[in-house]
Design a protein around this motif. Structure first.
Motif, PDB file in Angstrom:
ATOM      1  N   ASN A   4       0.838  -1.685   0.469  1.00 46.36           N
ATOM      2  CA  ASN A   4       0.400   0.417   0.189  1.00 46.36           C
ATOM      3  C   ASN A   4       0.966   1.121  -0.547  1.00 46.36           C
ATOM      4  O   ASN A   4       0.601   2.628  -0.843  1.00 46.36           O
ATOM      5  CB  ASN A   4      -0.628  -0.375   0.965  1.00 46.36           C
ATOM      6  N   GLN A   5       1.901   1.782   0.835  1.00 45.10           N
ATOM      7  CA  GLN A   5       2.716   2.557   0.675  1.00 45.10           C
ATOM      8  C   GLN A   5       3.659   2.788  -0.224  1.00 45.10           C
ATOM      9  O   GLN A   5       3.678   3.638  -0.677  1.00 45.10           O
ATOM     10  CB  GLN A   5       4.106   2.628   2.220  1.00 45.10           C
ATOM     11  N   LEU A   6       3.642   1.854  -1.522  1.00 43.83           N
ATOM     12  CA  LEU A   6       4.693   2.094  -2.708  1.00 43.83           C
ATOM     13  C   LEU A   6       3.133   1.576  -3.668  1.00 43.83           C
ATOM     14  O   LEU A   6       3.658   2.754  -3.977  1.00 43.83           O
ATOM     15  CB  LEU A   6       5.281   0.288  -2.896  1.00 43.83           C
ATOM     16  N   LEU A   7       2.240   1.311  -3.133  1.00 49.61           N
ATOM     17  CA  LEU A   7       1.295   2.040  -4.785  1.00 49.61           C
ATOM     18  C   LEU A   7       1.054   3.694  -3.963  1.00 49.61           C
ATOM     19  O   LEU A   7       0.395   4.291  -4.800  1.00 49.61           O
ATOM     20  CB  LEU A   7      -0.313   1.304  -4.118  1.00 49.61           C
ATOM     21  N   ASP A   8       0.923   3.953  -2.420  1.00 51.84           N
ATOM     22  CA  ASP A   8       0.628   4.949  -2.606  1.00 51.84           C
ATOM     23  C   ASP A   8       1.413   6.397  -3.555  1.00 51.84           C
ATOM     24  O   ASP A   8       1.534   7.129  -4.317  1.00 51.84           O
ATOM     25  CB  ASP A   8       0.532   5.388  -1.148  1.00 51.84           C
ATOM     26  N   LYS A   9       2.981   6.243  -2.897  1.00 50.36           N
ATOM     27  CA  LYS A   9       3.947   6.868  -3.426  1.00 50.36           C
ATOM     28  C   LYS A   9       3.963   7.103  -5.283  1.00 50.36           C
ATOM     29  O   LYS A   9       4.112   7.745  -5.878  1.00 50.36           O
ATOM     30  CB  LYS A   9       5.644   6.255  -2.965  1.00 50.36           C
ATOM     31  N   LEU A  10       3.817   5.593  -5.988  1.00 49.20           N
ATOM     32  CA  LEU A  10       3.354   5.453  -6.787  1.00 49.20           C
ATOM     33  C   LEU A  10       2.538   6.336  -7.657  1.00 49.20           C
ATOM     34  O   LEU A  10       2.686   7.426  -8.506  1.00 49.20           O
ATOM     35  CB  LEU A  10       3.153   4.067  -7.296  1.00 49.20           C
ATOM     36  N   ILE A  12       0.827   9.291  -7.230  1.00 54.08           N
ATOM     37  CA  ILE A  12       1.700  10.309  -6.239  1.00 54.08           C
ATOM     38  C   ILE A  12       2.190  10.917  -7.738  1.00 54.08           C
ATOM     39  O   ILE A  12       2.080  11.994  -8.824  1.00 54.08           O
ATOM     40  CB  ILE A  12       2.948  11.001  -4.989  1.00 54.08           C
ATOM     41  N   GLY A  13       3.624  10.073  -8.374  1.00 54.66           N
ATOM     42  CA  GLY A  13       3.673  10.225  -9.645  1.00 54.66           C
ATOM     43  C   GLY A  13       2.535  10.025 -11.419  1.00 54.66           C
ATOM     44  O   GLY A  13       3.130  11.105 -11.705  1.00 54.66           O
ATOM     45  N   VAL A  14       2.229   9.078 -10.505  1.00 52.08           N
ATOM     46  CA  VAL A  14       0.769   8.834 -11.537  1.00 52.08           C
ATOM     47  C   VAL A  14      -0.320  10.497 -11.806  1.00 52.08           C
ATOM     48  O   VAL A  14      -0.750  10.520 -12.666  1.00 52.08           O
ATOM     49  CB  VAL A  14       0.647   7.654 -11.355  1.00 52.08           C
ATOM     50  N   SER A  15       0.114  10.642 -11.087  1.00 52.02           N
ATOM     51  CA  SER A  15      -1.609  11.660 -11.008  1.00 52.02           C
ATOM     52  C   SER A  15      -1.292  12.888 -11.484  1.00 52.02           C
ATOM     53  O   SER A  15      -1.724  13.389 -11.900  1.00 52.02           O
ATOM     54  CB  SER A  15      -1.719  11.937  -9.481  1.00 52.02           C
ATOM     55  N   GLU A  16       0.230  12.600 -11.398  1.00 54.08           N
ATOM     56  CA  GLU A  16       0.944  14.411 -11.965  1.00 54.08           C
ATOM     57  C   GLU A  16       1.248  14.003 -13.420  1.00 54.08           C
ATOM     58  O   GLU A  16       0.443  15.534 -13.948  1.00 54.08           O
ATOM     59  CB  GLU A  16       2.136  14.797 -10.892  1.00 54.08           C
ATOM     60  N   LYS A  17       1.655  12.518 -13.672  1.00 53.82           N
ATOM     61  CA  LYS A  17       2.181  12.513 -14.871  1.00 53.82           C
ATOM     62  C   LYS A  17       1.050  12.946 -15.784  1.00 53.82           C
ATOM     63  O   LYS A  17       1.098  12.811 -16.858  1.00 53.82           O
ATOM     64  CB  LYS A  17       2.932  11.256 -15.240  1.00 53.82           C
ATOM     65  N   TYR A  18      -0.045  11.956 -14.897  1.00 54.72           N
ATOM     66  CA  TYR A  18      -1.260  11.848 -15.977  1.00 54.72           C
ATOM     67  C   TYR A  18      -2.727  12.996 -15.749  1.00 54.72           C
ATOM     68  O   TYR A  18      -3.731  12.936 -15.915  1.00 54.72           O
ATOM     69  CB  TYR A  18      -1.756  10.604 -16.049  1.00 54.72           C
ATOM     70  N   ARG A  19      -2.278  13.783 -14.910  1.00 54.79           N
ATOM     71  CA  ARG A  19      -2.709  15.025 -14.508  1.00 54.79           C
ATOM     72  C   ARG A  19      -4.730  14.563 -13.976  1.00 54.79           C
ATOM     73  O   ARG A  19      -5.590  14.839 -14.955  1.00 54.79           O
ATOM     74  CB  ARG A  19      -3.215  15.867 -15.766  1.00 54.79           C
ATOM     75  N   LEU A  20      -4.453  13.514 -13.247  1.00 53.67           N
ATOM     76  CA  LEU A  20      -5.534  13.224 -12.729  1.00 53.67           C
ATOM     77  C   LEU A  20      -6.359  13.792 -11.548  1.00 53.67           C
ATOM     78  O   LEU A  20      -5.073  14.951 -10.614  1.00 53.67           O
ATOM     79  CB  LEU A  20      -5.431  11.650 -11.821  1.00 53.67           C
ATOM     80  N   GLU A  77       4.299   0.797 -15.596  1.00 51.85           N
ATOM     81  CA  GLU A  77       4.605   2.110 -15.193  1.00 51.85           C
ATOM     82  C   GLU A  77       5.259   1.766 -13.760  1.00 51.85           C
ATOM     83  O   GLU A  77       6.188   2.680 -13.919  1.00 51.85           O
ATOM     84  CB  GLU A  77       2.977   2.428 -14.590  1.00 51.85           C
ATOM     85  N   ILE A  78       5.207   0.418 -13.294  1.00 48.53           N
ATOM     86  CA  ILE A  78       6.396   0.489 -12.702  1.00 48.53           C
ATOM     87  C   ILE A  78       7.694   0.634 -12.924  1.00 48.53           C
ATOM     88  O   ILE A  78       8.786   0.697 -12.506  1.00 48.53           O
ATOM     89  CB  ILE A  78       5.679  -0.463 -11.569  1.00 48.53           C
ATOM     90  N   GLU A  79       7.882  -0.516 -14.520  1.00 42.65           N
ATOM     91  CA  GLU A  79       9.400  -0.834 -14.884  1.00 42.65           C
ATOM     92  C   GLU A  79       9.794   0.364 -15.273  1.00 42.65           C
ATOM     93  O   GLU A  79      11.206   0.948 -15.006  1.00 42.65           O
ATOM     94  CB  GLU A  79       8.784  -1.975 -16.022  1.00 42.65           C
ATOM     95  N   THR A  80       9.088   1.333 -15.722  1.00 40.25           N
ATOM     96  CA  THR A  80       8.899   2.048 -16.544  1.00 40.25           C
ATOM     97  C   THR A  80       9.710   3.166 -15.160  1.00 40.25           C
ATOM     98  O   THR A  80      10.686   4.556 -15.916  1.00 40.25           O
ATOM     99  CB  THR A  80       7.820   3.529 -17.130  1.00 40.25           C
ATOM    100  N   THR A  81       8.902   3.266 -13.819  1.00 41.64           N
ATOM    101  CA  THR A  81       9.372   4.194 -12.665  1.00 41.64           C
ATOM    102  C   THR A  81      10.616   3.546 -11.540  1.00 41.64           C
ATOM    103  O   THR A  81      11.054   4.253 -11.412  1.00 41.64           O
ATOM    104  CB  THR A  81       7.811   5.088 -12.102  1.00 41.64           C
ATOM    105  N   LYS A  82      11.043   2.312 -12.786  1.00 39.18           N
ATOM    106  CA  LYS A  82      11.854   1.994 -11.358  1.00 39.18           C
ATOM    107  C   LYS A  82      13.033   2.369 -10.871  1.00 39.18           C
ATOM    108  O   LYS A  82      13.536   3.436 -12.039  1.00 39.18           O
ATOM    109  CB  LYS A  82      12.557   0.291 -12.021  1.00 39.18           C
TER     110      LYS A  82
END
Length: 85
Positions: A4-10, A12-20, A77-82
């Protein structure tokens, strides 16, 4: 770090990247955790129609066709942001 912590951290970046929006981010996070649209709606205290509309908007912004593609999108997405998470 827990899943859950990993998903939450991911997210944040996803929200910014995809303007959610915050609502869209929450819907995406819950869908990735296996929640159904009715469960998302109940948890977020919104109508199932609104939850479905948010999910459709998220799917469009992520440039995928179907909700069932979300796990594959997440792996990509995980692979891209590794290393960034």
């Amino acid at each position: 770090m827990t899943e859950n912590q990993l998903l939450d951290k991911l997210m944040i970046g996803v929200s910014e990247k995809y303007r959610l929006t915050p609502q869209e981010s929450k819907v995406l996070s819950m869908l990735l955790q296996g929640y159904s649209i009715p469960q998302v709606a109940a948890h977020m205290k919104i109508s199932p129609y609104t939850a479905e509309k948010h999910s459709q908007t998220v799917i469009r912004k992520l440039n995928i066709m179907y909700k069932r593609e979300l796990p594959f999108w997440l792996l990509k997405e995980i692979e891209t942001t590794k290393g960034m998470v």
